[in-house]
Structures are given as C-alpha cells and as structure tokens.
Design a protein around this motif. Structure first.
Motif, short mmCIF file in Angstrom:
data_model
loop_
_atom_site.label_atom_id
_atom_site.label_comp_id
_atom_site.label_asym_id
_atom_site.label_seq_id
_atom_site.Cartn_x
_atom_site.Cartn_y
_atom_site.Cartn_z
N ALA A 131 26.49 -23.06 27.30
CA ALA A 131 26.67 -21.65 27.67
C ALA A 131 25.66 -21.21 28.72
O ALA A 131 25.95 -20.34 29.55
CB ALA A 131 26.57 -20.77 26.43
N GLU A 132 24.45 -21.81 28.70
CA GLU A 132 23.38 -21.39 29.61
C GLU A 132 23.20 -22.36 30.78
O GLU A 132 22.21 -22.27 31.50
CB GLU A 132 22.07 -21.28 28.84
N ALA A 133 24.16 -23.26 30.99
CA ALA A 133 23.98 -24.32 31.98
C ALA A 133 23.81 -23.80 33.40
O ALA A 133 23.12 -24.43 34.21
CB ALA A 133 25.17 -25.28 31.92
N ALA A 134 24.43 -22.69 33.74
CA ALA A 134 24.33 -22.18 35.11
C ALA A 134 22.96 -21.60 35.41
O ALA A 134 22.52 -21.57 36.55
CB ALA A 134 25.40 -21.11 35.35
N GLN A 135 22.27 -21.14 34.39
CA GLN A 135 20.99 -20.45 34.58
C GLN A 135 19.86 -21.44 34.82
O GLN A 135 19.93 -22.58 34.37
CB GLN A 135 20.68 -19.60 33.33
N PRO A 136 18.78 -21.06 35.49
CA PRO A 136 18.57 -19.76 36.17
C PRO A 136 19.08 -19.77 37.61
O PRO A 136 18.96 -18.78 38.31
CB PRO A 136 17.05 -19.63 36.14
N ALA A 137 19.64 -20.90 38.05
CA ALA A 137 20.08 -21.00 39.45
C ALA A 137 21.15 -19.96 39.77
O ALA A 137 21.16 -19.36 40.84
CB ALA A 137 20.62 -22.39 39.74
N VAL A 138 22.04 -19.73 38.81
CA VAL A 138 23.14 -18.78 39.01
C VAL A 138 23.25 -17.91 37.76
O VAL A 138 23.27 -18.43 36.63
CB VAL A 138 24.47 -19.51 39.26
N SER A 139 23.31 -16.61 37.96
CA SER A 139 23.50 -15.68 36.86
C SER A 139 24.93 -15.16 36.90
O SER A 139 25.33 -14.49 37.86
CB SER A 139 22.51 -14.52 36.98
N LEU A 140 25.71 -15.50 35.88
CA LEU A 140 27.12 -15.12 35.85
C LEU A 140 27.30 -13.76 35.20
O LEU A 140 26.58 -13.40 34.26
CB LEU A 140 27.93 -16.17 35.10
N SER A 141 28.30 -13.03 35.68
CA SER A 141 28.60 -11.71 35.12
C SER A 141 29.59 -11.79 33.98
O SER A 141 30.00 -10.77 33.43
CB SER A 141 29.16 -10.80 36.22
N VAL A 142 30.02 -13.00 33.61
CA VAL A 142 30.91 -13.20 32.46
C VAL A 142 30.28 -14.26 31.56
O VAL A 142 29.61 -15.18 32.05
CB VAL A 142 32.32 -13.66 32.89
N PRO A 143 30.48 -14.15 30.26
CA PRO A 143 29.94 -15.18 29.36
C PRO A 143 30.79 -16.45 29.44
O PRO A 143 31.99 -16.40 29.69
CB PRO A 143 30.04 -14.52 27.99
N LEU A 144 30.15 -17.59 29.23
CA LEU A 144 30.88 -18.85 29.15
C LEU A 144 31.17 -19.14 27.69
O LEU A 144 30.24 -19.29 26.89
CB LEU A 144 30.07 -19.99 29.77
N GLY A 145 32.44 -19.21 27.35
CA GLY A 145 32.83 -19.47 25.96
C GLY A 145 32.98 -20.96 25.71
O GLY A 145 33.47 -21.70 26.56
N ILE A 146 32.55 -21.41 24.55
CA ILE A 146 32.63 -22.83 24.19
C ILE A 146 33.30 -22.96 22.83
O ILE A 146 32.89 -22.31 21.87
CB ILE A 146 31.24 -23.51 24.16
N ASP A 147 34.34 -23.79 22.76
CA ASP A 147 35.01 -24.09 21.49
C ASP A 147 34.49 -25.43 20.97
O ASP A 147 34.49 -26.42 21.71
CB ASP A 147 36.52 -24.17 21.69
#
Length: 950
Positions: free
Chosen positions: A923-939
């Motif tokens: 869920a936090e893989a993009a951070q801190p390089a990129v801050s997303l405005s939507v949450p990443l959901g994981i099943d």
C-alpha cells in the motif's frame, strides 16, 4: 593469395535502406538529414576493412538504382505499383550517398531505366565468363538465381554482411529446395507482394518448391496441371497460368545490359584520403575523421551529428533525449585477452579488480537454465581490452581425454568470492540476474551490481519501433553503440549435429568469446551509465529497476511446488475432452478434418458450410482467428462454439498441464520460471520457461490449473493482489474527483461508473461500466468498444461521449498525454520511466493509431508496474524487521509476480503476522517518491493452493 581476379559488386540500394532504419534521424551542421548517409558510410567502410583483412577483392564497384522505371513496367504496368514513396527525410540523402561512394574513390554504377539487379547480373555474368570469381554483396533473393560456376571456371556467390554469411549453391538449395537455376521458377509461382509480381494466388513458398521439385520446371508444372487430381491447387494452376508465365519474365534478370564501366577499370587500390576527408569534414562526421587519424580503422558511432528537429508531418524522430556519444575507446582486440590458468594469475586479476573498484563479470555455463547448468568459466574485465577468462569446467566428457590446465573449481571460487561480494567493488553484468543465480548456487552472493541491459531499457524502451533503440541484448547494444560485432555462440560452438558444448571449446577460442563478453559489457557500462543522469533515467533505474534485480533472482531460485499427479490428471482429462470435441466438430461439419489447421477450418466454415464474413489474407487462406470465431459464435454457429472450446483446451494442455510437468526441476522438484525485466515496453515483468502470467484467471479451467500450484507440507500460499490499481492511478493522474471520492469511500468503482453513465446499477449496467472503465484507459476506438459490448459503432461513440462528459478529467488526460508524446516522442510514468513512441506522428494511420492507444495507457500501466516493483524490492526488509525470516525455508518467501499480484509461501502459523506487513508494504510502495491522492487497495488470501488463496 590467389592470382585469380575477384570482382565484388555491392548492392548499394539495400545498404541505403538498412542504413536509414538502423540509425536515428540525424542532421549535419547545415541541418540536412544525414542519418542514412552516415550509416551507409560506416557500412561501406566496415565492408572495405573486413575484405581487406580477408582474401578480398581485386576489383569492386557499388551499384545503385537510378530510377524506379525499367523494361518490366512496359511489360506489366502494375510492377512495383504498391511500393510507397521513400520517406521524406531520405529523399535529400540520395545524392549525398552518391557523394559518399565517390568519396571512397569507388566506381559507382547507375543507369537510367535499368534496375540495379539487372546491372549486377550483367556484370556478374560478364566477369564469370572471363574466368573471374564474383561476389555479390547482398541478401536479395532475386540475385540468388546467378549463383554458380561458369564454363570458364568463374564462380558467383553472395555475401550477406548483416549475417556475415556466404551464400553459395548449397545455401540457395537449403532456402528454396532447388538449385539457383530453378529459383526463378519458384519465385514465379510464389509471386512477390513487395514488387507486386502476381505469381499464382494461394501458392506459397512450400507449394511452389514442391511443384518445381516434382516436375523439374515451371513450364512442366503448368503443363501437368490438367492431369492433376481435382483440388484448389489444380484450379489455380489452370486459371492463373498466364500470371505465372508473366511473373517468370518479371523475375528473370537481364544479363546483357551495356556495361558503362569496363570491368578492368574497377581495380581496387588504396583509397586516397583527400576526397574522403573532405566529405567527412563537410558533413560533421568527426568520429570517422579521428579514425583516419588513428590509422584508418573502422568507424564507430557518431559524435558531432545533431538530432533531427521534429517535423509537423511524417514520422516522429527523436526530438529530445537523443543518445550521447560514446567515450573514446580502442578497438576491441580479442588477442589482448588472457586465459587465466594459475592461482597466481587469478590473484593478480582479483587485485586489479579491487584497485579498479569496478569490474565487469560474466559466467559461461553448460545450459541456458540457470538452475540446471554447470559453471564452465568466469570472465572479468577492468577496462577496454583488459579482460580475462578463467576456465573452470573445460574438457571432453571422455574420462580418458586429456583436460586442459585449469584452476580447480572450488579453489577459484574461494578466491573470487571476496571480490564478488565486496561492497567496495561494483560488479557490472549484462543480464546479471542470470549470473547471480548461477553463482548463488555456489554460495557466492554478488553485490553491489549494475546491469547494462537494464540501463539500456531505462533509457531506450520502445525506440526499436523506429530502428533507433532496438533490443537490449549485448550483441545488439555492441553493434548499435560501439560499432562492434561480437563473436556469436554459434560461431564458437557450431550448430546442429556438429554443435559442441562450451566446455568442449578450445581455451584460446573460449577466451576470445567469453572475455569479449566482459570487455563489451564494461564498454557499454562506460557509455550507458552516464546517460542516465543526462537523459533523466537515474530516478527509475536507481529507485525501481536496479533494486529489483537480486529480488527477482531470489524468486527464480525459490521456484514454486506443483502437484505433478494433479497436472497429469488434468492432461488426461483435457485429452479426452479434446477428442470428444473433435468428434462433435466433425459431426457438425459432416466430415473429418484437422481442427488445428486454420486452412482446413476456414474452408469448412466458409466454403462448405457457407458462413458469411470469411476474409482471405495474403496467403490466400481464410482467417480463423479468435475474433472471427467469436463473431460466428455470437451469430449462432455451433461449430464455432465447439472450436473455441477445443482451442482453449488444446492450448491449456500443451502450454500448462503438459509443459509444467516437463518444467519440474529434478534437483529441487519445483518449477522455476524466468522473469525478464525488459520484456514489456511499459516496464511490466514478463515470465517465460514456463510462462505463468497467462493462466486464465476467471475460468473454471484456469482455476483448476492454479489448484496444481501448492505449498509444501506445513506451509500455505499467500496471494496479495492490488485491487483495480490502474483505475486508481487513472483517478489520480487524470484528477477525476468522482472516481477519487469513490475509491476513498471504498465504493464499488464499476457500480459508481454505472450510476454516472446509466443512472442505475444492475448486473448488466455494472458489467458494461466495467468494460468501459478499462477500455477507455487503453484508448479504445468506437469500433473496438462496439465489438466488446456487442453494439453498433454509433452507440459505442455515444457511450464514450457520455463517459467523457461525466469524467472530463479522463478526456483532458488523454488529450494532454497525446500532445506531450507527439512533442517529446515519449511518455513518462510518475517515477520517470520513459516509453518511446517513434511512430506517434506516422502518416500510416494504423501505425499512428496503434501508437496513440499505447501512449494513452503507458503512463498508467507503467506506473502500476513501477509500484509493484518497489513493493517487491521493499518486501524483504519489511519482513526482516517483523522477524518473519524472508527468504528462509522456515520464513516468508516471495515466489511469483503475476500482473498486479504477488504470491508467497510461508509456514501456516506465520500467515496472520505476515498479512499486515505485506499489505502495508504494498500500500505504501509509491511513497515517498510519489504521493497518491487515492488509496491503494490490496486483497489478501491464503490457502494450500494458489487458487485457494484467492
């Protein structure tokens, strides 16, 4: 050297187009396009150098086409009518290419209304009739008619410089199945779509060859047609006899053209430097000038040419990010390499590598499978021509044969281990993941690393569409960036029945091959690595790609356990169902036929059964691909339904249930796929040997195959899947508030889209909304969407318009993305990964629209790929911090990456502790390089099998 005269005739026209497609668009200091001129010059120079080193020509001339008309146009006005005009930026280079030939002081032959092939044929026959040997520098199949020996003892052969291959009568017979004297008869039956030579419709190369083999000539084959059994072939031979006879005239080379230059006047002497220097200076070919100053060796890539400016029309060039010139280096000298056979010399090389702080490394093995191969040798390089090969497993398998002197394997590896594991020395490889796995099996864990293949991909992904980037293999990179042709494995080990293993190659030859790999890798790294900072590739290489290399190598070594008995049972069941379906298909068709033959199936569907919609391709047979069968199925054709079922089962059986059993490693009893980090243009990983990424997800049969992937006793499999990640990224990148709000609230995004689009949510509207959601992100056309939804094109366009009206941010994203790609030539992910689209401004509508669709999706799909890669690279440290023993047999092991999903194996009692760690890391893989405005959901799910974990 023989006193016999030897004339070389260079097919200059073929060189021109090879040169044009080989190099990026370049201009000289005056702004004139010269990319093809430069490529032509380097190719001609290399030919001259290669021939000088060999038993080369006594006489040489270059032959060019003067005009597009010849006597063939008078016979057949459609001759070459389908050929497109040459590219706009190539036309002004034609006179400059003539100037280049004259600058070499070589005879240039071009006659109005006479094709170059006819002029080559006339000179070749004239020289051979005088007892001269003739070599035609070309790979043109039409010219193969000339190959042979004259009554006066003169031979004619061909030289394909792209493959460094000689073409004589044996090679012609291998290609065509007949000797050179009958090649024209085969060509007349086949026809030629490029030159618009009709031939006989529906007769391909194999049929043409068999007809000539059986009857001895074209005329005899045509004369025999009335007596043949009734068949389509008989009908075609009878109906199109005149076309074949016309084609025979068109493919016949004219061998009696007037010779504008006497053969004796083509004598090859030392090339005067003055004209060549003047030409190179005038066009800014400064790197070639330096080669002259250094003794006239073959030229390398350009240094002073300018990238062409983007055009408003025509092809997209390379407007920005043009590749940098390579550093000056000496020519590759294979004789400078050392074969290391003593411990003293090995220690000296290790000391040299420690002092250099950077060493290129390559391994030679007995097999391409890194999990089954034996280590045969290791090569090192610390600079250009400073390379060595350390043989470790050479010698015949014959126990009585004498083996060459080598350092014992365990001794050599013990000496190399501190170097290869030292943090103070950077190890550079070309596809180093393979070497990591080979050496890890010997308890050597190589680090830190760089990979020239991955660096090339970070810089030039996608450029191959325009001949600018090409692939990322070492041989291609060496040719493109260094102007060097590497020894090939086939040259060293041979092919076919005479092939030997690398361990049987004599050490002197093995050293040339293996050390060259390390030398070239070192040179490529010296050229490519600095480009990352200059061209903006550092961020994605350092933050996404390089950290992933050892992670993927570990995954490949872990492999995954499969249930052989279950697979065997599925194969047996599939075979039974395939047989049953074949019987039902034959019953519907009213006759037996090969269901797997597209030709026979097409004739059954459209000729015998009379279904509408059959279309024949250039081969003359009906298309029966998936889309054709699906349309027939939708229209109520029961045979199409059965064939689709048959194809799915046959593919699943051959690709998975049979192949997976064969892929089980006998040493580990697990399946070890191989992941490519450069296999997909957008950055996604691809899987081969076996491919585990195309197993159907939603079908019952696909689920049964996944049930065969199981955990070891006491363990479970855990599957963690990003939920609708591309739609989430689209909501962020396109700034679409309704979609962002829906994701933030945890809503069903397809239901939300259905409400926005149709005003209600039910099974039908949600399904349509789901199709539209994904289709729009792939730049689908109205016709494409119509096909997916089974509606008319106008209705599909209305849905697209409604979608854009409800989500205007998506339309703005598409427009701005295409404008950016047209201007810059490439798209970018949120992490800076570039994907090049050289055809984005193509005049060819299909090419242009295909590039546009890919360009719309590339930033989204590429960002998704970057995120899961970052998650994979961060997974082991996160698991380590949670004391979950990553990579250990009694801990959590990451086994597979399939699209947006990661699959792990772990002890059952660790599952509940591992789930939140894995979920948080993803869920936090993009951070801190990129801050997303939507949450990443994981099943996340767990189970004994891969299917159970879903």
């Amino acid at each position: 050297m023989s006193d016999k005269q030897h004339l070389y005739l260079v097919d200059g026209s073929a060189y021109i187009f090879r040169a044009y497609h080989r190099l990026p668009p370049l201009t000289n200091p005056e702004g004139t396009p010269v990319g093809a001129v430069y490529g032509y010059t380097t190719m001609l120079w290399k030919l001259a150098e290669d021939l000088d080193k060999a038993d080369g020509p006594t006489h040489l001339a270059v032959v060019l086409d003067k005009s597009s008309q010849s006597f063939r146009n008078e016979i057949y006005d459609q001759y070459k009518a389908n050929r497109p005009d040459p590219p706009e930026d190539l036309v002004p280079q034609f006179p400059l290419i003539r100037d280049a030939t004259r600058a070499f002081s070589l005879p240039l032959i071009e006659e109005p209304d006479v094709e170059a092939d006819d002029m080559i044929a006339s000179y070749a026959r004239a020289a051979a009739s005088q007892g001269w040997d003739v070599t035609i520098v070309s790979s043109d199949k039409d010219l193969m008619q000339l190959i042979g020996t004259s009554e006066q003892g003169g031979t004619i052969d061909m030289l394909d410089t792209m493959k460094s291959a000689r073409i004589g009568p044996a090679e012609v017979e291998e290609k065509f199945g007949v000797g050179p004297e009958l090649v024209g008869d085969v060509l007349a039956l086949m026809g030629d779509s490029v030159d618009n030579i009709p031939g006989i419709f529906g007769v391909g190369p194999k049929t043409a060859t068999k007809l000539i083999q059986d009857h001895g000539s074209l005329t005899a084959a045509l004369d025999a047609a009335p007596e043949m059994k009734k068949s389509k072939l008989k009908e075609r031979l009878l109906e199109h006899r005149a076309d074949a006879e016309l084609s025979r005239i068109l493919v016949t080379l004219k061998e009696d053209c007037e010779l504008p230059i006497a053969i004796e006047d083509m004598k090859l002497g030392k090339i005067p430097p003055e004209p060549l220097v003047a030409f190179l200076t005038g066009h800014g070919f400064t790197s070639l000038l330096r080669r002259i100053d250094n003794g006239g060796s073959a030229p390398g890539p350009t240094t002073q040419l300018h990238p062409a400016k983007p055009q408003n029309k025509g092809e997209a060039h390379a407007p920005k990010g043009n590749r940098q010139p390579p550093p000056e280096m000496p020519e590759v000298d294979r004789k400078a390499y050392e074969c290391v056979q003593t411990v003293d010399r090995l220690e000296a090389w290790i000391d040299r590598a420690f002092a250099a702080r950077l060493v290129a490394v390559d391994t030679e093995t007995s097999d391409l499978d890194c999990m089954l191969c034996d280590l045969v040798g290791v090569s090192l390089a610390t600079g250009p021509n400073e390379a060595c090969y350390i043989p470790l497993g050479h010698g015949s398998d014959d126990m009585f044969a004498e083996k060459p002197t080598q350092i014992p394997l365990d001794v050599a590896l013990a000496k190399l281990k501190p170097l290869l594991e030292s943090d103070a020395v950077l190890k550079v490889g070309q596809n180093i993941k393979y070497d990591l796995n080979v050496l890890a099996r010997h308890d050597i864990h190589v680090a830190p690393i760089d990979d020239t293949m991955i660096v090339s991909f970070a810089l030039d992904a996608g450029r191959s569409q325009d001949g600018i980037g090409g692939g990322h293999g070492m041989d291609e990179l060496a040719q493109r960036h260094l102007g060097h042709t590497c020894l090939t494995f086939k040259e060293v080990c041979g092919t076919g029945k005479k092939a030997i293993s690398f361990g049987e190659v004599p050490l002197d030859r093995a050293t040339e091959y293996a050390a060259e790999d390390a030398d070239v890798t070192w040179r490529l790294h010296a050229h490519l690595k600095p480009r990352l900072a200059i061209e903006g590739g550092t961020r994605v290489y350092e933050r996404v790609d390089r950290p992933l290399i050892p992670v993927v190598a570990d995954m490949e070594r872990h492999g995954i356990h499969v249930d052989r008995a279950r697979l065997a049972g599925l194969s047996e069941r599939f075979a039974s169902e395939i047989t049953r379906l074949e019987g039902e298909i034959h019953e519907i068709a009213g006759q037996e036929f090969a269901v797997g033959s597209p030709k026979q199936l097409g004739e059954i569907l459209f000729d015998k059964m009379g279904y509408k919609g059959g279309k024949k391709g250039k081969s003359g047979q009906y298309s029966t691909d998936q889309s054709v069968l699906e349309k027939l199925d939708a229209s109520g054709a029961p045979i199409a339904t059965k064939v689709l079922e048959w194809r799915q089962l046959a593919k699943l059986k051959s690709t998975y249930t049979d192949a997976l059993q064969q892929a089980i490693n006998p040493r580990t009893n697990r399946v070890h796929t191989s992941y490519s980090l450069v296999g997909a243009q957008t950055g996604r990983l691809s899987s081969t040997d076996p491919n585990l990424q195309n197993i159907p997800i939603r079908t019952e049969i696909g689920r049964e195959i996944r049930q065969a992937f199981v955990a070891e006793p006491g363990n479970v499999l855990l599957a963690a899947d990003y939920s609708q990640i591309e739609l989430r990224l689209a909501a962020h990148m396109a700034d679409v508030d309704p979609l962002r709000d829906a994701f933030a609230a945890g809503e069903d995004i397809h239901a939300r889209t259905a409400m926005e689009m149709f005003g209600e949510v039910d099974r039908d509207t949600r399904g349509r909304a789901k199709t539209i959601n994904f289709a729009i992100l792939y730049g689908i056309s109205r016709w494409g969407l119509a096909g997916r939804l089974g509606i008319e094109a106008d209705e599909a366009q209305a849905l697209i318009d409604t979608y854009f009206a409800r989500f205007p941010g998506i339309q703005r994203y598409i427009v701005s993305t295409l404008e950016s790609v047209r201007e810059r030539g490439y798209s970018e992910t949120l992490f800076g990964r570039k994907t090049w689209f050289p055809r984005i401004n193509s005049k060819n509508q299909a090419e242009r629209q295909g590039s546009e669709r890919a360009a719309i999706n590339a930033p989204i799909q590429g960002t998704s790929a970057d995120i899961i890669k970052r998650a994979m690279a961060r997974m082991a440290p996160a698991l380590e911090q949670a004391d979950l023993k990553p990579g250990q047999p009694d801990g959590v092991r990451m086994l597979l990456q399939v699209h947006d999903e990661l699959v792990f194996e772990l002890p059952e009692d660790l599952a509940e502790r591992a789930k939140p760690v894995i979920e948080r890391t993803m869920a936090e893989a993009a951070q801190p390089a990129v801050s997303l405005s939507v949450p990443l959901g994981i099943d996340i799910g767990t189970g004994r099998s891969w299917d159970d974990a879903h």
